[in-house]
Scaffold this active site. Structure first.
Site, PDB file in Angstrom:
ATOM      1  CE  LYS A 113     -31.111  28.291  10.086  1.00 52.24           C
ATOM      2  NZ  LYS A 113     -32.020  27.173   9.846  1.00 52.24           N
TER       3      LYS A 113
HETATM    4  N1  GLU Z   1     -33.471  26.488   6.581  1.00 51.25           N
HETATM    5  C1  GLU Z   1     -33.987  25.157   6.467  1.00 51.25           C
HETATM    6  C2  GLU Z   1     -33.940  24.466   7.800  1.00 51.25           C
HETATM    7  O1  GLU Z   1     -33.951  25.089   8.832  1.00 51.25           O
HETATM    8  C3  GLU Z   1     -33.315  24.380   5.350  1.00 51.25           C
HETATM    9  C4  GLU Z   1     -31.848  24.149   5.520  1.00 51.25           C
HETATM   10  C5  GLU Z   1     -31.173  23.538   4.301  1.00 51.25           C
HETATM   11  O2  GLU Z   1     -31.861  23.145   3.378  1.00 51.25           O
HETATM   12  O3  GLU Z   1     -29.947  23.469   4.308  1.00 51.25           O
HETATM   13  O4  GLU Z   1     -33.984  23.266   7.876  1.00 51.25           O
END
Ligand code: GLU
Length: 423
Positions: A113
């Site tokens: 993240k």
């Molecule tokens: N931000 C989204 C999540 O929390 C998508 C993450 C992604 O597609 O890599 O799942």
């Protein structure tokens, strides 16, 4: 939801929440203490401070993060968020949640993240682009199509991903679409990705209502947050015949027992910047919204929304976590005892990363699928994952979050153990 809408003493540090959730599942799995030690830490935590020249000529130094929790099952995967309250602890928790999320739906990624501490609402498009390109350059130490693949999250979107993809491609001297997902279609994005989080969440709600014997036609639904996940969840629930009686965004909440027409709410928000003030709606607070009498509550904003202070007053039969981390462990226990069926974030909102995976596969193969194919494959993944978690919860007589963690932690631990410890 704005942080100002939430009372401070109810806030829990997301990292301590993530660890507590992990520990509950690790205890039940009798996880080896060495493995527990490995999985309780994030493998890589990058903190960057970088200058951006603002419109008035002043230089502002921003702080950003990119964290990889565990990459045993594949490259790091996870979004990037722009928010004034981003902290390292929050990004670590979100990275760990991504590890479990990818494992629970069986896609070959580890968890990562990123985030930048900023108030994007006060920034021009040009400043956002400059900040994004510099942040992308700073985290290039970690990202790459085979290493770690960012995607949109809170306050970032397809345009943000286009800037990151372009910045990465400029540095490398060739176009690398697979370095990010959630891109615009014109540069290798995927059909269905934009609404995938919501579509996946709705598939899990359909499965939950089958399990509980609820007919979704006419059910009363409340959605907290009107970003990508909230807007499309509300729209898709309306398409299924549900009545959306409560909605909110960072400006506040609105209520109408007769239900909203989501297309009209969307048009109003585009014109006025908020859902608040929609003709025919009553204005309500964030806490009133969460406590509305309804069948399905969809938190689709940020963490720390349902805690022990308000969990006893939640009236929904199903809580579907389209957001990451909206419910505290204390609230989980209260809701479970009350008989509320909670679909945990790592399962409920996994549709986003699932279609991100489809996008990445399409980019790597230079072969693109039709939307109907994407949605059918997404449905298959969500239905199967829901059933895996439900089976686990029945077998161990536990709540759906603990069950989802048990499925996920088992898979990640197995991969980590099989690979062994280097050197
Ligand atoms: N931000 C989204 C999540 O929390 C998508 C993450 C992604 O597609 O890599 O799942």
């Amino acid at each position: 939801m704005t942080v100002s809408n939430v009372i401070d003493h109810t806030q829990r540090d997301p990292w301590s929440v993530a660890l507590e959730q992990f520990d509950v599942a690790a205890d039940r799995l009798h996880l080896d203490p060495n493995m527990r030690g490995i999985l309780r830490e994030c493998q890589r935590e990058l903190i960057v401070h970088f200058p951006v020249r603002m419109h008035d000529g002043a230089v502002k130094v921003f702080t950003g993060y990119r964290v990889q929790h565990n990459v045993s099952r594949g490259p790091g995967k996870g979004g990037i968020r722009y928010h004034p309250s981003v902290t390292l602890g929050e990004v670590k928790a979100l990275a760990m949640w991504m590890t479990w999320k990818c494992a629970v739906v069986g896609i070959p990624y580890g968890g990562a993240k990123g985030g930048v501490v900023c108030e994007p609402k006060g920034m021009s498009l040009q400043q956002l682009e400059t900040m994004t390109r510099r942040y992308a350059t700073e985290i290039m130490l970690l990202i790459g199509p085979e290493r770690d693949i960012p995607a949109p999250d809170v306050n970032t979107n397809a345009q943000t991903m286009a800037w990151i993809m372009d910045t990465y491609s400029m540095h490398h001297g060739y176009t690398a679409p697979a370095v990010v997902t959630g891109k615009p279609l014109s540069i290798g994005g995927s059909e269905g990705r934009n609404e995938a989080t919501a579509r996946g969440a709705v598939y899990t709600i359909i499965e939950a209502s089958k399990h509980l014997g609820i007919d979704l036609e006419g059910t009363r639904v409340v959605v907290q947050g009107f970003g990508n996940a909230g807007l499309h969840s509300a729209r898709l629930m309306q398409e299924l015949g549900a009545t959306i009686i409560g909605l909110s965004d960072t400006g506040g909440g609105i209520h109408n027992e007769k239900g909203f027409d989501i297309a009209k709410v969307d048009a109003f928000k585009k014109e006025h910047g908020t859902v608040v003030g929609l003709p025919g709606s009553d204005r309500i607070s964030n806490s009133e919204l969460l406590e509305l009498d309804c069948d399905v509550l969809i938190p689709a904003a940020i963490e720390n929304q349902i805690g022990e202070h308000n969990a006893p007053r939640i009236k929904a039969r199903i809580v579907a976590e389209a957001a990451n981390g909206p419910t505290s462990p204390e609230a989980d226990r209260i809701l479970f005892d009350k008989g509320v069926f909670l679909i945990p974030d790592i399962l409920c909102n996994a549709g986003g990363v699932t279609v991100s995976y489809f996008e990445w596969v399409q980019d790597l193969q230079n072969l693109f699928w039709r939307e109907a194919t994407i949605n059918a494959r997404l449905k298959e993944v969500m239905v199967k994952s829901f059933s895996d978690v439900l089976e686990m919860s029945k077998k161990h007589k536990c709540d759906m979050r603990t069950a989802a963690y048990m499925v996920a932690v088992h898979r990640v631990a197995e991969a980590t153990l099989t690979r062994g410890i280097y050197p």
